[in-house]
Design a protein around this motif. Structure first.
Motif, PDB file in Angstrom:
ATOM      1  N   ILE A  32       0.825  -1.210   0.000  1.00  0.00           N
ATOM      2  CA  ILE A  32       0.000   0.000   0.000  1.00  0.00           C
ATOM      3  C   ILE A  32       0.862   1.264   0.000  1.00  0.00           C
ATOM      4  CG2 ILE A  32      -0.265   0.224   2.505  1.00  0.00           C
ATOM      5  CD1 ILE A  32      -3.247   0.899   1.901  1.00  0.00           C
ATOM      6  N   PHE A  33       2.112   1.133   0.454  1.00  0.00           N
ATOM      7  CA  PHE A  33       3.071   2.249   0.467  1.00  0.00           C
ATOM      8  C   PHE A  33       4.326   1.792  -0.260  1.00  0.00           C
ATOM      9  CE2 PHE A  33       6.372   4.943   2.319  1.00  0.00           C
ATOM     10  CZ  PHE A  33       5.787   6.188   2.214  1.00  0.00           C
ATOM     11  N   PRO A  34       4.977   2.660  -1.036  1.00  0.00           N
ATOM     12  CA  PRO A  34       6.142   2.237  -1.832  1.00  0.00           C
ATOM     13  C   PRO A  34       7.424   2.060  -1.000  1.00  0.00           C
ATOM     14  CG  PRO A  34       5.665   4.535  -2.259  1.00  0.00           C
ATOM     15  CD  PRO A  34       4.555   4.029  -1.376  1.00  0.00           C
ATOM     16  N   TYR A  35       7.388   1.084  -0.103  1.00  0.00           N
ATOM     17  CA  TYR A  35       8.547   0.803   0.743  1.00  0.00           C
ATOM     18  C   TYR A  35       9.757   0.339  -0.074  1.00  0.00           C
ATOM     19  CZ  TYR A  35       5.332   0.885   4.719  1.00  0.00           C
ATOM     20  OH  TYR A  35       4.410   1.255   5.653  1.00  0.00           O
ATOM     21  N   ILE A  88       2.863  11.096  -7.554  1.00  0.00           N
ATOM     22  CA  ILE A  88       1.771  11.638  -8.375  1.00  0.00           C
ATOM     23  C   ILE A  88       0.558  10.712  -8.334  1.00  0.00           C
ATOM     24  CG2 ILE A  88       1.070  12.182 -10.754  1.00  0.00           C
ATOM     25  CD1 ILE A  88       2.795  14.346  -9.352  1.00  0.00           C
ATOM     26  N   ASN A  89       0.783   9.413  -8.357  1.00  0.00           N
ATOM     27  CA  ASN A  89      -0.340   8.472  -8.264  1.00  0.00           C
ATOM     28  C   ASN A  89      -1.084   8.616  -6.946  1.00  0.00           C
ATOM     29  OD1 ASN A  89      -0.185   7.409 -10.807  1.00  0.00           O
ATOM     30  ND2 ASN A  89       1.056   5.662 -10.204  1.00  0.00           N
ATOM     31  N   PHE A  90      -0.355   8.793  -5.857  1.00  0.00           N
ATOM     32  CA  PHE A  90      -1.020   9.036  -4.570  1.00  0.00           C
ATOM     33  C   PHE A  90      -1.867  10.305  -4.647  1.00  0.00           C
ATOM     34  CE2 PHE A  90       2.393   6.565  -2.125  1.00  0.00           C
ATOM     35  CZ  PHE A  90       1.545   5.501  -1.875  1.00  0.00           C
ATOM     36  N   LEU A  91      -1.331  11.352  -5.251  1.00  0.00           N
ATOM     37  CA  LEU A  91      -2.073  12.606  -5.365  1.00  0.00           C
ATOM     38  C   LEU A  91      -3.307  12.441  -6.250  1.00  0.00           C
ATOM     39  CD1 LEU A  91       0.913  15.099  -5.675  1.00  0.00           C
ATOM     40  CD2 LEU A  91      -0.603  14.783  -3.690  1.00  0.00           C
ATOM     41  N   GLU A  95      -4.782  10.400  -2.041  1.00  0.00           N
ATOM     42  CA  GLU A  95      -4.122   9.813  -0.875  1.00  0.00           C
ATOM     43  C   GLU A  95      -3.032  10.789  -0.430  1.00  0.00           C
ATOM     44  OE1 GLU A  95      -4.917   7.213   0.800  1.00  0.00           O
ATOM     45  OE2 GLU A  95      -6.271   6.139  -0.544  1.00  0.00           O
ATOM     46  N   TYR A  96      -3.475  11.937   0.094  1.00  0.00           N
ATOM     47  CA  TYR A  96      -2.557  13.021   0.406  1.00  0.00           C
ATOM     48  C   TYR A  96      -1.600  12.670   1.538  1.00  0.00           C
ATOM     49  CZ  TYR A  96      -5.880  15.461  -2.518  1.00  0.00           C
ATOM     50  OH  TYR A  96      -6.689  15.825  -3.556  1.00  0.00           O
ATOM     51  N   LEU A  97      -2.068  11.906   2.497  1.00  0.00           N
ATOM     52  CA  LEU A  97      -1.186  11.493   3.595  1.00  0.00           C
ATOM     53  C   LEU A  97      -0.044  10.634   3.054  1.00  0.00           C
ATOM     54  CD1 LEU A  97      -0.417  11.324   6.578  1.00  0.00           C
ATOM     55  CD2 LEU A  97      -1.960   9.354   6.753  1.00  0.00           C
ATOM     56  N   TYR A  98      -0.378   9.642   2.226  1.00  0.00           N
ATOM     57  CA  TYR A  98       0.667   8.786   1.652  1.00  0.00           C
ATOM     58  C   TYR A  98       1.608   9.582   0.743  1.00  0.00           C
ATOM     59  CZ  TYR A  98      -1.502   4.495   3.371  1.00  0.00           C
ATOM     60  OH  TYR A  98      -1.996   3.502   4.162  1.00  0.00           O
ATOM     61  N   ALA A  99       1.065  10.508  -0.022  1.00  0.00           N
ATOM     62  CA  ALA A  99       1.915  11.340  -0.880  1.00  0.00           C
ATOM     63  C   ALA A  99       2.895  12.149  -0.032  1.00  0.00           C
ATOM     64  CB  ALA A  99       1.062  12.275  -1.744  1.00  0.00           C
ATOM     65  N   ILE A 103       7.024  11.695   0.102  1.00  0.00           N
ATOM     66  CA  ILE A 103       7.948  12.807  -0.135  1.00  0.00           C
ATOM     67  C   ILE A 103       8.857  12.997   1.077  1.00  0.00           C
ATOM     68  CG2 ILE A 103       8.102  15.326  -0.406  1.00  0.00           C
ATOM     69  CD1 ILE A 103       5.423  15.073  -2.031  1.00  0.00           C
ATOM     70  N   PHE A 104       8.271  13.064   2.247  1.00  0.00           N
ATOM     71  CA  PHE A 104       9.049  13.313   3.460  1.00  0.00           C
ATOM     72  C   PHE A 104      10.087  12.227   3.701  1.00  0.00           C
ATOM     73  CE2 PHE A 104       9.707  12.588   8.006  1.00  0.00           C
ATOM     74  CZ  PHE A 104      10.257  13.818   8.367  1.00  0.00           C
ATOM     75  N   PHE A 105       9.662  10.966   3.689  1.00  0.00           N
ATOM     76  CA  PHE A 105      10.599   9.890   4.007  1.00  0.00           C
ATOM     77  C   PHE A 105      11.689   9.737   2.955  1.00  0.00           C
ATOM     78  CE2 PHE A 105       7.201   7.947   6.803  1.00  0.00           C
ATOM     79  CZ  PHE A 105       7.848   8.303   7.972  1.00  0.00           C
ATOM     80  N   ASN A 106      11.329   9.812   1.679  1.00  0.00           N
ATOM     81  CA  ASN A 106      12.355   9.672   0.645  1.00  0.00           C
ATOM     82  C   ASN A 106      13.363  10.810   0.698  1.00  0.00           C
ATOM     83  OD1 ASN A 106      12.308   7.395  -1.476  1.00  0.00           O
ATOM     84  ND2 ASN A 106      10.150   7.771  -1.015  1.00  0.00           N
ATOM     85  N   LEU A 107      12.916  12.012   0.910  1.00  0.00           N
ATOM     86  CA  LEU A 107      13.857  13.129   0.980  1.00  0.00           C
ATOM     87  C   LEU A 107      14.611  13.141   2.303  1.00  0.00           C
ATOM     88  CD1 LEU A 107      11.843  15.986  -0.754  1.00  0.00           C
ATOM     89  CD2 LEU A 107      13.647  14.548  -1.704  1.00  0.00           C
TER      90      LEU A 107
END
Length: 127
Positions: A32-35, A88-91, A95-99, A103-107
């Motif tokens: 569900i999240f791109p881990y 972009i797919n989350f947006l 799915e704004y929380l996942y987006a 962004i936060f975790f990857n950066l």
């Protein structure tokens, strides 16, 4: 020409490692999240940090090995374009929380890991 071959081989191995590691991660974590993307981006940042801030800075590797590991392996391993696509797919799916988390975790995690490898390299080198 030799440098192009070095980068080509490294990028191929990095791409294969990305494919394998992403699949491996999803054996343990929900898709569900791109881990998988997060994992390869953090790992790529760690490898680049070690290579550039320790190995290259202390002249412990050749120019060719640096090219192989950074531009080749890490270039094939890390997935900024995939990260962007998944965000972009989350947006699109609202799915704004996942987006935001993506962004936060990857950066944050990739920058944090790179900073940690920089500091550790300085400590190990005695600088």
């Amino acid at each position: 020409m030799q440098n192009y071959i070095i980068v080509f081989v490294g990028a191929g191995l990095g791409g294969v490692l990305r494919y394998w590691l992403s699949g491996f991660v999803y054996k343990f974590l929900s898709p569900i999240f791109p881990y998988g993307t997060l994992t390869v981006n953090v790992l790529g940042s760690f490898i680049i940090g070690i290579v550039m801030y320790y190995l290259d800075a202390n002249e412990l590797i050749s120019q060719q090995l640096r090219l192989f590991l950074t531009i080749g392996l890490c270039g094939g391993l890390t997935t900024f374009s995939t990260f962007s696509y998944e965000t972009i797919n989350f947006l699109k799916e609202r799915e704004y929380l996942y987006a935001g988390l993506n962004i936060f975790f990857n950066l944050f995690l990739t920058l944090f890991v790179l900073f940690i490898t920089y500091k550790l390299s300085k400590i190990i080198s005695g600088d």
